[in-house]
Scaffold this motif. Structure first.
Motif, PDB file in Angstrom:
ATOM      1  N   SER A  94       0.850  -1.189   0.000  1.00 22.52           N
ATOM      2  CA  SER A  94       0.000   0.000   0.000  1.00 22.52           C
ATOM      3  C   SER A  94       0.883   1.233   0.000  1.00 22.52           C
ATOM      4  O   SER A  94       1.813   1.350   0.791  1.00 22.52           O
ATOM      5  CB  SER A  94      -0.892   0.008   1.234  1.00 22.52           C
ATOM      6  N   MET A  95       0.590   2.173  -0.894  1.00 18.45           N
ATOM      7  CA  MET A  95       1.456   3.352  -0.996  1.00 18.45           C
ATOM      8  C   MET A  95       0.830   4.604  -0.398  1.00 18.45           C
ATOM      9  O   MET A  95       1.321   5.716  -0.633  1.00 18.45           O
ATOM     10  CB  MET A  95       1.866   3.585  -2.453  1.00 18.45           C
ATOM     11  N   GLY A 114       3.836  -4.263   2.721  1.00 25.69           N
ATOM     12  CA  GLY A 114       4.561  -3.006   2.694  1.00 25.69           C
ATOM     13  C   GLY A 114       3.607  -1.832   2.822  1.00 25.69           C
ATOM     14  O   GLY A 114       2.554  -1.818   2.178  1.00 25.69           O
ATOM     15  N   VAL A 115       3.956  -0.869   3.676  1.00 25.40           N
ATOM     16  CA  VAL A 115       3.144   0.339   3.845  1.00 25.40           C
ATOM     17  C   VAL A 115       4.092   1.534   3.932  1.00 25.40           C
ATOM     18  O   VAL A 115       5.299   1.368   4.061  1.00 25.40           O
ATOM     19  CB  VAL A 115       2.280   0.277   5.125  1.00 25.40           C
ATOM     20  N   LYS A 130       8.267  -0.902   6.024  1.00 25.09           N
ATOM     21  CA  LYS A 130       8.049   0.450   5.495  1.00 25.09           C
ATOM     22  C   LYS A 130       8.719   0.600   4.129  1.00 25.09           C
ATOM     23  O   LYS A 130       9.869   0.232   3.960  1.00 25.09           O
ATOM     24  CB  LYS A 130       8.632   1.489   6.453  1.00 25.09           C
ATOM     25  N   ILE A 131       7.972   1.178   3.193  1.00 24.81           N
ATOM     26  CA  ILE A 131       8.515   1.339   1.843  1.00 24.81           C
ATOM     27  C   ILE A 131       9.011   2.759   1.598  1.00 24.81           C
ATOM     28  O   ILE A 131       9.382   3.117   0.494  1.00 24.81           O
ATOM     29  CB  ILE A 131       7.464   1.010   0.776  1.00 24.81           C
ATOM     30  N   PRO A 137       8.667   7.012  -1.960  1.00 20.79           N
ATOM     31  CA  PRO A 137       8.692   5.554  -1.775  1.00 20.79           C
ATOM     32  C   PRO A 137       9.948   4.986  -2.435  1.00 20.79           C
ATOM     33  O   PRO A 137      10.413   5.531  -3.437  1.00 20.79           O
ATOM     34  CB  PRO A 137       7.431   5.075  -2.493  1.00 20.79           C
ATOM     35  N   ASN A 138      10.490   3.947  -1.841  1.00 22.59           N
ATOM     36  CA  ASN A 138      11.733   3.397  -2.367  1.00 22.59           C
ATOM     37  C   ASN A 138      11.461   2.202  -3.281  1.00 22.59           C
ATOM     38  O   ASN A 138      10.936   1.181  -2.843  1.00 22.59           O
ATOM     39  CB  ASN A 138      12.645   2.989  -1.218  1.00 22.59           C
ATOM     40  N   ILE A 139      11.821   2.368  -4.534  1.00 24.40           N
ATOM     41  CA  ILE A 139      11.541   1.341  -5.533  1.00 24.40           C
ATOM     42  C   ILE A 139      12.206   0.022  -5.157  1.00 24.40           C
ATOM     43  O   ILE A 139      11.623  -1.053  -5.288  1.00 24.40           O
ATOM     44  CB  ILE A 139      12.042   1.787  -6.918  1.00 24.40           C
TER      45      ILE A 139
END
Lengths: 350, 329
Positions: A94-95, A114-115, A130-131, A137-139
Motif C-alpha cells: 500500500s502506498m 509493505g506500507v 516500510k517502503i 517511496p523506495n523502488i
C-alpha cells in the motif's frame, strides 16, 4: 444541507472489458544473466541517435506472449489497464495511509507486506515493513517485497509508479475523492482488485448506515454554524470548497467559511478569518497535547483571540490522521463534528 | 616525462576508484545484499536479486557515472572557453536554463521525438543554449570576458530560470516531488532508458571535444593569436558552446540540476595534470563520473530516506567555489 444521495452498493463507474492475459511482462533487463556485450550497447546508442526506439522502451504492457487465458481487465484512476487477478493477491503493498486503512478494514491485513512510514492505523500496520513515504517511496524496497499487488495513490510520484509497473509489478492507482460519496466507490475498487468484493460491500453498507444515521439525526438544520478548520503548517491552512472535509462539514449541518475557495487546501489569511468570524473552530492535531498547544496559541494571538469561537471556547479537536485520510474513519469525523455542533439532535444537552 | 607518469598514475587511480565505486553501489541499498548474492547472480546460479542488482542499482550507478562525466566535461569546456576556472554549467546558468526547458516541455505536454531527442531534452537543450548565449553576449566587453560580469550574469540568469521553473511546477498542484527532482537532482528514477538517453550524446561529445582539444589549447593564447595560428576561432567557439550546453541539457533532462560537479572536478584535474585540454577532457570526464558515483552513494546512505544529490554536490562544491573566489582577490 446537501441531500444524502443513496448510491446503490454496486454503482461503480469502472469501464470493464475483457482481454487476453498478457500483463505479466518483465522489463527486458530483469532476467539477464550475461553482461551485455559492449558492441551491442554501441549499436543501440547509434540506433537511438537515429531516432529509432531503443528496445528498453519497446516492451509495452500488451506484448502478447503469455498463455491466452481469459482475464478481466479494468482501468485504474489514471486510465491505465489492470489485469484483475483471479483470486485475492498475496503480498500487497500500500502506498498511502488511507489505502492501508481500507485494506485492513477489508480483512486484508495479513496480506499487506509493505506500507508507507505514515501508515499508523490500525496499529497492526505499524508492524509492516516500510517502503518510504508518500512522495519518496523506495523502488528497491518495494521490489524486494516481491509484491503481488501494489495499490498506489494519485499523489505518489507518477514516475515512480510507472517505474514499478515497468519492473513488472501489478500497480493499481487510486485517486482520492472530493466528498464522502466518493469513498464508497474507492472502497469498491479496492475490493474489486483484491477480489474482496463482498467484504467491500459489507464495509460500505456499514459505513453508509452510520452516515445515514447521522444525517437522519440531524434532519433539517435551520441555523447552520459557520466553521473554520485549522491545519497548522507554515501559516493557517484550511480546507477549501473542493476538499472532502468541506463536504463532511456541510453534511454535519454546518458551513465551512472557506467553502467559496475552489481548492482542496487553502492558505487562509488572518484578516479573512477575523472578517468571517466563525462560530466554531476545529483544529486538526496529531494528539490532544498538540491540540492544547494549538488552542493556547490561538487564544494568545492578538487578532485571533478575539474571535467569537475562541472567546466562547468553541475550539475543538479533530484527529489529524483520521480527518486527513480519505478512508473509513471519515465517517467517525462526520459523526464527531455533527455531535459537537448539534448535541441536542443526538440526545445531548445543547 | 614526469607529467606522463603522473597522468598514468591518475588514470589508474581513477579507474580503480570508479571500479570500487561501482562495486560499492551494487552492494549498497535499503535491501541487504552481500557480495555472495552478487556472485551468485554473475555466475548464473540465482536470479533472485537480478532486478535489484541490474535494473535498479547498476543502471543507477551507470547513469550517475555518465551524468557526472557529462557535467565535468561540460565544465572543463566552459572553463577553457571562458578562460576562467570558476565557469561551470551551473554557475553559467546552463543547467538552470535546461531544467526550465525540461519542465516547460512537461508542462506543455511537448513530447515529439526529433533526431532521437525527446521533446524534453530538446527544449532543455534549446533553453540551456539560449541562457549560455545570453550570458556570453552580456559578459563580453570589447572581446574579453570580465570574470565578475560572467559570474553575476550567469547566476542572475540561472536564478531567473529557476524561478520560472518553480512557477511552472507550482502551477500544477501535485508537483512537490517534481520540484525537488528538477531543482536539486536525483537518480532515484534512474533506469536503462535514461542511460540510453545520455550515453550517445556523451560519446559524441567526448569524441568531438577530443577532436577540438588542440584548438581549445590555442584559444588559451587569446583569440587573435589562435586565429593567426590557423584556428578557426569563431567556428570552434560555437562548437564548444553547443557541446557544453548539449551535455548539460542531457544531464539535466535525466537527473535534474546537479550543481558544482563541472566546477570542482575539472579544476582538480587541471591542478594534477596541467592545462593541456587533450588530456584534460577525457580525464575530467572519468573523474567527474567517479565523483558523482560516490556522491550518489552518499546521497543514498547518509539518511534512511534519500537525499537529493544536489545537496551533496553543493555541500562539496560551494565551499570550493568560495575558496576559488577568495584566491582570485
Amino acid at each position: 444541507m446537501r441531500d444524502p444521495s443513496p448510491l446503490g452498493p454496486r454503482r461503480l463507474s469502472l469501464p470493464l472489458r475483457s482481454a487476453s492475459c498478457e500483463n505479466q511482462v518483465a522489463s527486458g533487463w530483469g532476467d539477464r544473466t550475461k553482461p551485455f556485450p559492449f558492441s551491442a550497447i554501441i549499436a543501440l546508442l547509434l540506433l537511438s541517435m537515429l531516432g529509432v526506439g531503443v528496445p528498453f522502451a519497446a516492451v509495452g504492457p500488451f506484448s502478447a506472449d503469455g498463455t491466452p487465458a481469459r482475464q478481466e481487465v479494468v482501468r485504474d484512476d489514471l486510465g491505465r489497464p489492470f489485469a484483475l487477478p483471479e483470486r485475492t493477491p498475496t503480498r500487497i503493498v500500500s502506498m498511502a495511509p488511507n489505502i492501508t486503512e481500507i485494506l485492513f478494514a477489508l480483512g486484508l491485513g495479513p496480506e499487506v507486506v509493505g506500507v508507507t512510514r505514515f501508515c499508523d492505523y490500525p496499529p497492526e500496520a505499524l508492524a509492516v515493513a516500510k517502503i518510504g513515504g508518500l512522495v519518496d517511496p523506495n523502488i528497491e524496497i518495494i521490489q524486494s517485497l516481491r509484491p503481488g499487488l501494489v495499490i498506489a495513490f494519485r499523489g505518489n510520484p507518477l514516475r515512480i509508479v510507472d517505474r514499478l509497473r515497468d519492473l513488472g509489478s501489478p500497480v493499481f492507482v487510486l485517486d482520492i475523492g472530493g466528498g464522502l460519496d466518493e469513498l464508497y466507490p474507492l472502497i469498491a475498487k479496492i475490493g474489486l482488485v483484491t477480489r474482496k468484493d463482498r467484504e467491500a460491500e459489507a464495509l460500505s453498507t456499514k459505513l453508509r448506515a452510520r452516515q445515514q444515521a447521522v444525517e437522519q439525526a440531524l434532519g433539517v438544520v435551520d441555523r447552520k454554524p459557520r466553521v473554520f478548520v485549522i491545519l497548522r503548517g507554515q501559516g493557517l491552512w484550511t480546507c477549501g470548497g473542493e476538499s472532502y472535509l468541506n463536504d463532511i462539514i456541510a453534511r454535519s449541518g454546518a458551513v465551512n467559511i472557506a467553502a467559496a475557495v475552489p481548492k482542496k487546501w487553502v492558505l487562509y489569511g488572518r484578516e479573512r478569518i477575523v472578517r468571517d468570524n466563525p462560530d466554531a473552530v476545529f483544529i486538526l492535531a496529531k494528539s490532544e497535547s498538540d491540540f492544547a498547544g494549538a488552542r493556547a496559541w490561538l487564544s494568545g494571538e492578538a487578532r485571533l483571540g478575539s474571535l467569537t469561537a475562541v472567546a466562547a471556547n468553541r475550539v475543538y479537536f479533530l484527529d489529524e490522521n483520521a480527518a486527513s485520510r480519505f478512508g473509513p474513519r471519515l465517517v467517525d469525523i462526520l459523526d464527531l463534528i455533527a455531535r459537537t455542533l448539534h448535541p441536542e439532535r443526538f440526545g445531548g444537552r445543547p | 616525462m614526469k607529467n606522463k607518469t603522473r597522468r598514468r598514475a591518475l588514470l589508474a587511480v581513477l579507474a580503480l576508484l570508479a571500479a570500487a565505486g561501482f562495486f560499492a553501489s551494487l552492494l549498497t541499498g535499503p535491501v541487504k545484499t552481500t557480495p555472495g548474492d552478487l556472485w551468485r547472480l554473475v555466475s548464473g546460479r540465482s536470479q533472485e536479486q537480478a532486478v535489484i542488482f541490474l535494473d535498479l542499482r547498476l543502471s543507477r550507478a551507470v547513469l550517475a557515472f555518465l551524468v557526472g562525466a557529462s557535467l565535468a566535461l561540460s565544465g572543463a569546456i566552459l572553463q577553457g572557453y571562458f578562460q576562467n576556472p570558476m565557469a561551470d554549467p551551473f554557475v553559467v546558468g546552463v543547467s538552470s536554463g535546461a531544467s526550465l526547458g525540461a519542465v516547460a516541455a512537461l508542462a506543455l505536454g511537448f513530447n515529439v521525438v526529433f533526431f532521437g531527442f525527446s521533446g524534453q531534452s530538446l527544449l532543455a537543450f534549446i533553453s540551456g543554449l539560449g541562457i549560455v548565449s545570453l550570458v556570453y553576449l552580456l559578459s563580453l566587453r570589447k572581446g574579453i570576458f570580465k570574470i565578475e560580469t560572467l559570474l553575476l550574469t550567469g547566476i542572475a540568469a540561472g536564478a531567473l530560470a529557476s524561478a520560472l521553473t518553480s512557477f511552472l511546477l507550482f502551477m500544477r498542484s501535485d508537483s512537490f516531488d517534481q520540484a525537488v527532482f528538477w531543482l536539486l537532482g536525483s537518480f532515484q528514477l534512474a533506469g536503462w532508458k535514461e542511460v540510453g538517453a545520455v550515453a550517445p550524446y556523451l560519446a559524441v561529445s567526448l569524441a568531438a571535444s577530443a577532436w577540438l582539444a588542440k584548438d581549445m589549447n590555442l584559444l588559451a593564447m587569446g583569440d587573435e593569436t589562435a586565429q593567426a595560428l590557423g584556428c578557426p576561432v569563431r567556428r570552434v567557439r560555437k562548437a564548444f558552446l553547443v557541446i557544453s550546453s548539449l551535455l548539460a541539457a542531457i544531464s539535466v533532462s535525466v537527473s535534474g540540476i546537479i550543481g558544482f560537479v563541472g566546477l570542482v572536478v575539472p579544476h582538480w584535474i587541471r591542478l594534477l595534470i596541467g592545462p593541456d585540454h587533450r588530456r584534460l577532457f577525457p580525464q575530467a570526464a572519468l573523474a567527474g563520473g567517479t565523483f558523482l558515483l560516490y556522491c550518489d552513494l552518499l546521497a543514498r546512505t547518509i539518511l534512511p530516506a534519500e537525499l537529493p544529490i544536489g545537496v551533496i554536490t553543493a555541500a562539496v562544491g560551494a565551499p570550493f567555489f568560495l575558496y576559488l573566489l577568495n584566491q582570485k582577490r
